[in-house]
Design a protein around this motif. Structure first.
Motif, PDB file in Angstrom:
ATOM      1  N   ASP A  29       0.832  -1.193   0.000  1.00  0.00           N
ATOM      2  CA  ASP A  29       0.000   0.000   0.000  1.00  0.00           C
ATOM      3  C   ASP A  29       0.873   1.251   0.000  1.00  0.00           C
ATOM      4  OD1 ASP A  29      -2.134  -1.708   0.101  1.00  0.00           O
ATOM      5  OD2 ASP A  29      -2.450  -1.474   2.269  1.00  0.00           O
ATOM      6  N   LEU A  30       0.488   2.221  -0.825  1.00  0.00           N
ATOM      7  CA  LEU A  30       1.217   3.472  -0.932  1.00  0.00           C
ATOM      8  C   LEU A  30       0.324   4.632  -0.539  1.00  0.00           C
ATOM      9  CD1 LEU A  30       3.096   2.990  -4.345  1.00  0.00           C
ATOM     10  CD2 LEU A  30       3.901   2.450  -2.047  1.00  0.00           C
ATOM     11  N   ASP A  31       0.931   5.680   0.018  1.00  0.00           N
ATOM     12  CA  ASP A  31       0.177   6.852   0.448  1.00  0.00           C
ATOM     13  C   ASP A  31      -0.526   7.510  -0.731  1.00  0.00           C
ATOM     14  OD1 ASP A  31       1.075   6.563   3.067  1.00  0.00           O
ATOM     15  OD2 ASP A  31       2.876   7.758   2.695  1.00  0.00           O
ATOM     16  N   ASN A  32      -1.780   7.931  -0.512  1.00  0.00           N
ATOM     17  CA  ASN A  32      -2.522   8.784  -1.442  1.00  0.00           C
ATOM     18  C   ASN A  32      -2.809   8.150  -2.796  1.00  0.00           C
ATOM     19  OD1 ASN A  32      -2.603  11.073   0.384  1.00  0.00           O
ATOM     20  ND2 ASN A  32      -0.417  11.316  -0.039  1.00  0.00           N
ATOM     21  N   PHE A  33      -2.788   6.822  -2.863  1.00  0.00           N
ATOM     22  CA  PHE A  33      -3.169   6.091  -4.067  1.00  0.00           C
ATOM     23  C   PHE A  33      -4.463   5.326  -3.825  1.00  0.00           C
ATOM     24  CE2 PHE A  33       1.310   6.293  -5.599  1.00  0.00           C
ATOM     25  CZ  PHE A  33       1.055   6.662  -6.930  1.00  0.00           C
ATOM     26  N   ARG A  34      -5.220   5.133  -4.879  1.00  0.00           N
ATOM     27  CA  ARG A  34      -6.389   4.270  -4.822  1.00  0.00           C
ATOM     28  C   ARG A  34      -5.924   2.820  -4.759  1.00  0.00           C
ATOM     29  NH1 ARG A  34     -11.247   4.099  -9.391  1.00  0.00           N
ATOM     30  NH2 ARG A  34     -12.764   2.929  -8.132  1.00  0.00           N
ATOM     31  N   PHE A  35      -6.594   2.019  -3.934  1.00  0.00           N
ATOM     32  CA  PHE A  35      -6.237   0.612  -3.848  1.00  0.00           C
ATOM     33  C   PHE A  35      -6.534  -0.071  -5.180  1.00  0.00           C
ATOM     34  CE2 PHE A  35      -7.363   1.471   0.699  1.00  0.00           C
ATOM     35  CZ  PHE A  35      -6.089   1.285   1.211  1.00  0.00           C
ATOM     36  N   PRO A  36      -5.646  -0.928  -5.668  1.00  0.00           N
ATOM     37  CA  PRO A  36      -5.867  -1.591  -6.956  1.00  0.00           C
ATOM     38  C   PRO A  36      -6.698  -2.859  -6.848  1.00  0.00           C
ATOM     39  CG  PRO A  36      -3.698  -2.170  -6.134  1.00  0.00           C
ATOM     40  CD  PRO A  36      -4.300  -1.218  -5.117  1.00  0.00           C
ATOM     41  N   ASP A  37      -7.253  -3.148  -5.671  1.00  0.00           N
ATOM     42  CA  ASP A  37      -7.992  -4.385  -5.447  1.00  0.00           C
ATOM     43  C   ASP A  37      -9.397  -4.066  -4.948  1.00  0.00           C
ATOM     44  OD1 ASP A  37      -7.650  -3.829  -2.621  1.00  0.00           O
ATOM     45  OD2 ASP A  37      -5.627  -4.637  -2.813  1.00  0.00           O
ATOM     46  N   GLN A  38     -10.053  -5.005  -4.293  1.00  0.00           N
ATOM     47  CA  GLN A  38     -11.432  -4.813  -3.845  1.00  0.00           C
ATOM     48  C   GLN A  38     -11.591  -3.594  -2.945  1.00  0.00           C
ATOM     49  OE1 GLN A  38     -12.987  -7.982  -1.442  1.00  0.00           O
ATOM     50  NE2 GLN A  38     -15.072  -7.180  -1.417  1.00  0.00           N
ATOM     51  N   ARG A  39     -10.555  -3.228  -2.207  1.00  0.00           N
ATOM     52  CA  ARG A  39     -10.632  -2.074  -1.317  1.00  0.00           C
ATOM     53  C   ARG A  39     -10.797  -0.768  -2.089  1.00  0.00           C
ATOM     54  NH1 ARG A  39      -5.166  -2.703   1.725  1.00  0.00           N
ATOM     55  NH2 ARG A  39      -4.623  -3.289  -0.424  1.00  0.00           N
ATOM     56  N   GLY A  40     -10.491  -0.791  -3.388  1.00  0.00           N
ATOM     57  CA  GLY A  40     -10.651   0.392  -4.218  1.00  0.00           C
ATOM     58  C   GLY A  40     -12.062   0.603  -4.718  1.00  0.00           C
ATOM     59  N   THR A  53       4.252   7.955   5.271  1.00  0.00           N
ATOM     60  CA  THR A  53       5.075   6.832   5.767  1.00  0.00           C
ATOM     61  C   THR A  53       6.366   6.728   4.969  1.00  0.00           C
ATOM     62  OG1 THR A  53       3.971   5.298   4.244  1.00  0.00           O
ATOM     63  CG2 THR A  53       3.003   5.568   6.441  1.00  0.00           C
ATOM     64  N   PHE A  54       6.738   7.796   4.269  1.00  0.00           N
ATOM     65  CA  PHE A  54       7.892   7.757   3.365  1.00  0.00           C
ATOM     66  C   PHE A  54       9.186   7.500   4.134  1.00  0.00           C
ATOM     67  CE2 PHE A  54      11.382   9.798   1.064  1.00  0.00           C
ATOM     68  CZ  PHE A  54      11.243   9.202  -0.184  1.00  0.00           C
ATOM     69  N   ASP A  55       9.935   6.480   3.677  1.00  0.00           N
ATOM     70  CA  ASP A  55      11.261   6.215   4.238  1.00  0.00           C
ATOM     71  C   ASP A  55      12.244   5.858   3.131  1.00  0.00           C
ATOM     72  OD1 ASP A  55      10.288   3.772   3.503  1.00  0.00           O
ATOM     73  OD2 ASP A  55      10.552   2.801   5.463  1.00  0.00           O
ATOM     74  N   GLY A  56      12.002   6.400   1.957  1.00  0.00           N
ATOM     75  CA  GLY A  56      12.841   6.131   0.794  1.00  0.00           C
ATOM     76  C   GLY A  56      11.978   5.801  -0.413  1.00  0.00           C
ATOM     77  N   ASP A 105       1.240  -1.668 -14.289  1.00  0.00           N
ATOM     78  CA  ASP A 105       1.240  -0.412 -13.551  1.00  0.00           C
ATOM     79  C   ASP A 105       2.517  -0.242 -12.742  1.00  0.00           C
ATOM     80  OD1 ASP A 105      -1.318   0.155 -14.457  1.00  0.00           O
ATOM     81  OD2 ASP A 105      -2.297  -0.648 -12.681  1.00  0.00           O
ATOM     82  N   PHE A 106       3.037   0.983 -12.763  1.00  0.00           N
ATOM     83  CA  PHE A 106       4.115   1.384 -11.860  1.00  0.00           C
ATOM     84  C   PHE A 106       3.587   2.523 -10.992  1.00  0.00           C
ATOM     85  CE2 PHE A 106       6.555  -0.689 -15.145  1.00  0.00           C
ATOM     86  CZ  PHE A 106       7.592  -1.310 -14.459  1.00  0.00           C
ATOM     87  N   ASP A 107       3.532   2.296  -9.688  1.00  0.00           N
ATOM     88  CA  ASP A 107       3.195   3.336  -8.718  1.00  0.00           C
ATOM     89  C   ASP A 107       4.422   3.551  -7.846  1.00  0.00           C
ATOM     90  OD1 ASP A 107       0.488   3.615  -9.557  1.00  0.00           O
ATOM     91  OD2 ASP A 107       0.004   1.786  -8.477  1.00  0.00           O
ATOM     92  N   VAL A 108       4.868   4.784  -7.777  1.00  0.00           N
ATOM     93  CA  VAL A 108       6.156   5.069  -7.140  1.00  0.00           C
ATOM     94  C   VAL A 108       6.013   6.211  -6.156  1.00  0.00           C
ATOM     95  CG1 VAL A 108       8.589   5.615  -7.532  1.00  0.00           C
ATOM     96  CG2 VAL A 108       7.286   4.399  -9.307  1.00  0.00           C
ATOM     97  N   GLN A 109       6.514   6.030  -4.934  1.00  0.00           N
ATOM     98  CA  GLN A 109       6.689   7.140  -4.004  1.00  0.00           C
ATOM     99  C   GLN A 109       8.115   7.653  -4.196  1.00  0.00           C
ATOM    100  OE1 GLN A 109       5.497   5.589  -0.091  1.00  0.00           O
ATOM    101  NE2 GLN A 109       3.630   6.821  -0.270  1.00  0.00           N
ATOM    102  N   LEU A 110       8.214   8.844  -4.774  1.00  0.00           N
ATOM    103  CA  LEU A 110       9.505   9.408  -5.133  1.00  0.00           C
ATOM    104  C   LEU A 110      10.138  10.204  -4.001  1.00  0.00           C
ATOM    105  CD1 LEU A 110       8.467  10.709  -8.652  1.00  0.00           C
ATOM    106  CD2 LEU A 110       9.987   8.781  -8.202  1.00  0.00           C
ATOM    107  N   TYR A 111       9.285  10.824  -3.188  1.00  0.00           N
ATOM    108  CA  TYR A 111       9.767  11.681  -2.105  1.00  0.00           C
ATOM    109  C   TYR A 111       8.607  11.853  -1.141  1.00  0.00           C
ATOM    110  CZ  TYR A 111      12.640  15.355   0.040  1.00  0.00           C
ATOM    111  OH  TYR A 111      13.401  16.098   0.906  1.00  0.00           O
ATOM    112  N   ASP A 112       8.865  12.456  -0.010  1.00  0.00           N
ATOM    113  CA  ASP A 112       7.809  12.687   0.965  1.00  0.00           C
ATOM    114  C   ASP A 112       6.741  13.600   0.353  1.00  0.00           C
ATOM    115  OD1 ASP A 112       6.299  12.836   3.199  1.00  0.00           O
ATOM    116  OD2 ASP A 112       7.757  13.917   4.434  1.00  0.00           O
ATOM    117  N   GLY A 113       5.562  13.011   0.044  1.00  0.00           N
ATOM    118  CA  GLY A 113       4.478  13.783  -0.534  1.00  0.00           C
ATOM    119  C   GLY A 113       4.485  13.866  -2.044  1.00  0.00           C
ATOM    120  N   ILE A 114       5.393  13.154  -2.719  1.00  0.00           N
ATOM    121  CA  ILE A 114       5.443  13.158  -4.181  1.00  0.00           C
ATOM    122  C   ILE A 114       5.383  11.722  -4.681  1.00  0.00           C
ATOM    123  CG2 ILE A 114       6.719  13.828  -6.244  1.00  0.00           C
ATOM    124  CD1 ILE A 114       8.040  15.997  -4.707  1.00  0.00           C
ATOM    125  N   SER A 115       4.454  11.454  -5.578  1.00  0.00           N
ATOM    126  CA  SER A 115       4.308  10.101  -6.111  1.00  0.00           C
ATOM    127  C   SER A 115       4.087  10.156  -7.618  1.00  0.00           C
ATOM    128  CB  SER A 115       3.147   9.377  -5.423  1.00  0.00           C
ATOM    129  OG  SER A 115       1.979  10.166  -5.455  1.00  0.00           O
TER     130      SER A 115
END
Length: 431
Positions: A29-40, A53-56, A105-115
């Motif tokens: 799970d990534l911050d501020n993304f829609r879930f790609p499964d039933q939770r979406g 939760t960014f740590d890299g 699909d590629f979903d990437v957290q690039l930085y704190d608050g940037i995806s």
């Protein structure tokens, strides 16, 4: 074609295997993304959360697969003629499986608050070869400028920039996007499928359930530096409210507008190059799955001075949900003097039950009417009944009955007195 599909499927399975290897240690799970499964299901805009939760840099490789079994019949009273004066007939269709589709699909957290999000269609009805649908960068914090920079503003603001699926209306959040069919309780999308991908930016404001969005694009589906004077920017806006009244009742109501003053070819109702789910219905003899990829849809042909409004109410009480669409689109073709208008109405009622609402039944009625080029009125109606089962949060199966009718088309139009109906079954995997 088969080699391409098999290769695409193999790549996704290998990537998924690498992801699954580390799932126990690292959540997908990534911050501020829609879930790609039933939770979406019934998620619209991705949740706004600045508690990161960014740590890299973190990369989530995901995708989707879908395949349908189609058992549809079609008929017509229209009698178009070919160049030799012979009557053109509908293509003969039978009961069988459709071409499987796949997304990467590629979903990437690039930085704190940037995806970042990027979607590639590995195989689709119109493009059996892989091609990029689009992607965007999403900014929920400005800490890359300076830690805490404008944090009081950014706690409620989001910025999206890219060649992306534009946020016109709410129906596009429930539609099937090539292989990503897990959000759609039915097999097909709306008759007038309001969906486009254009280069632009959208700015959002979220506050205590209220949602505001203002965006601008360059008005082009196919990007290029040619014909610079043929297209003006498009404007997109949305205003709405979405919140829980109590633990059992959620209410959402939004209104959206899409406007382009001048365009080489406005693509709002023809931008989905992946293709319709109802293969070869109401198509003439000689049609191909790839070339005639919009079967069952309707494009009103409003290419210039297009203004479209969409209003979407959504109510969910426990397992019962209602989603509605009212849409009005006005515009004209380049050679026309006066504008024409088409209206679309749709109502969905779904009841979800079972363990974690993993089962559902529902129905949808969809109606389109308006004025064709030439000054005559037409209408198209569709009725769906569907049932579905989430075997896991990533795997679902659904069964649908569809009945669509055409009325008012010219006697020389293949759609005159047209009708198709029958059963569709679909299996979907999304992760």
């Amino acid at each position: 074609m088969k080699k391409i599909i098999n290769y695409s499927s193999a790549v996704l399975l290998i990537l998924f295997g690498f992801q699954a290897f580390g799932q126990e240690m690292n959540s997908r799970d990534l911050d501020n993304f829609r879930f790609p499964d039933q939770r979406g299901i019934n998620q619209f805009e991705g949740k706004k959360d600045t508690t990161s939760t960014f740590d890299g840099v973190k990369v989530r490789i995901g995708g989707a697969f879908a395949i349908q079994f189609q058992a549809l019949d079609h008929e017509t009273t229209g009698k178009p003629l070919n160049d030799n004066g012979d009557v053109i007939s509908l293509i003969e269709i039978g009961n069988n499986f459709n071409l499987p589709t796949a997304n990467l699909d590629f979903d990437v957290q690039l930085y704190d608050g940037i995806s970042m999000h990027l979607r590639t269609y590995l195989s689709s009805r119109h493009h059996p070869e892989p091609y990029v649908k689009g992607g965007y960068i999403q900014i929920d914090k400005l800490d890359f400028i300076n830690e805490g920079f404008m944090e009081d503003v950014m706690k409620d603001v989001r910025i999206k920039i890219g060649h992306m699926e534009n946020n016109y209306g709410d129906a596009h959040f429930r539609r099937t996007d090539n292989a990503q069919a897990i959000y759609n309780p039915f097999v097909g999308n709306l008759i007038m499928d309001g969906f486009t991908t254009e280069v632009g930016a959208e700015v959002y404001y979220f506050k205590k359930g209220f949602i505001g969005m203002l965006g601008a694009t360059n008005g082009k589906l196919n990007q290029g530096v040619d014909n610079p004077g043929a297209t003006d920017p498009s404007i997109i806006a949305k205003l709405g409210y979405d919140d829980y009244i109590n633990d059992d009742l959620r209410v959402r109501l939004t209104g959206s507008v899409y406007h382009t003053n001048k365009s080489a070819n406005a693509y709002l109702y023809s931008a989905d190059r992946a293709g319709s789910r109802y293969y070869l219905v109401m198509e003439q003899e000689g049609a191909t799955t790839k070339g005639n990829f919009t079967s069952g849809r309707f494009n009103p042909g409003l290419k210039n001075e297009l203004t479209a409004f969409m209003i979407n109410p959504f109510v969910k009480y426990k397992g019962l949900e209602f989603f509605g669409t009212f849409e009005m689109a006005t515009g004209k073709e380049e050679a026309e003097v006066d504008s024409r208008t088409f209206n679309q109405y749709a109502a969905e009622v779904i009841y979800r039950f079972g363990n974690n609402e993993n089962l559902y039944v529902g129905g949808r009625y969809n109606y389109v009417d308006g004025e064709m080029k030439g000054g005559y009125d037409v209408d198209i109606s569709r009725f769906n009944i569907a049932a579905g089962w989430f075997m896991t949060k990533n795997i679902m199966a659904k069964l649908e009955y569809v009945n669509q009718k055409y009325d008012g088309f010219l006697a020389t139009d293949l759609r005159n007195g047209g009708k198709f109906d029958g059963i569709m079954a679909e299996a979907v995997i999304s992760f």
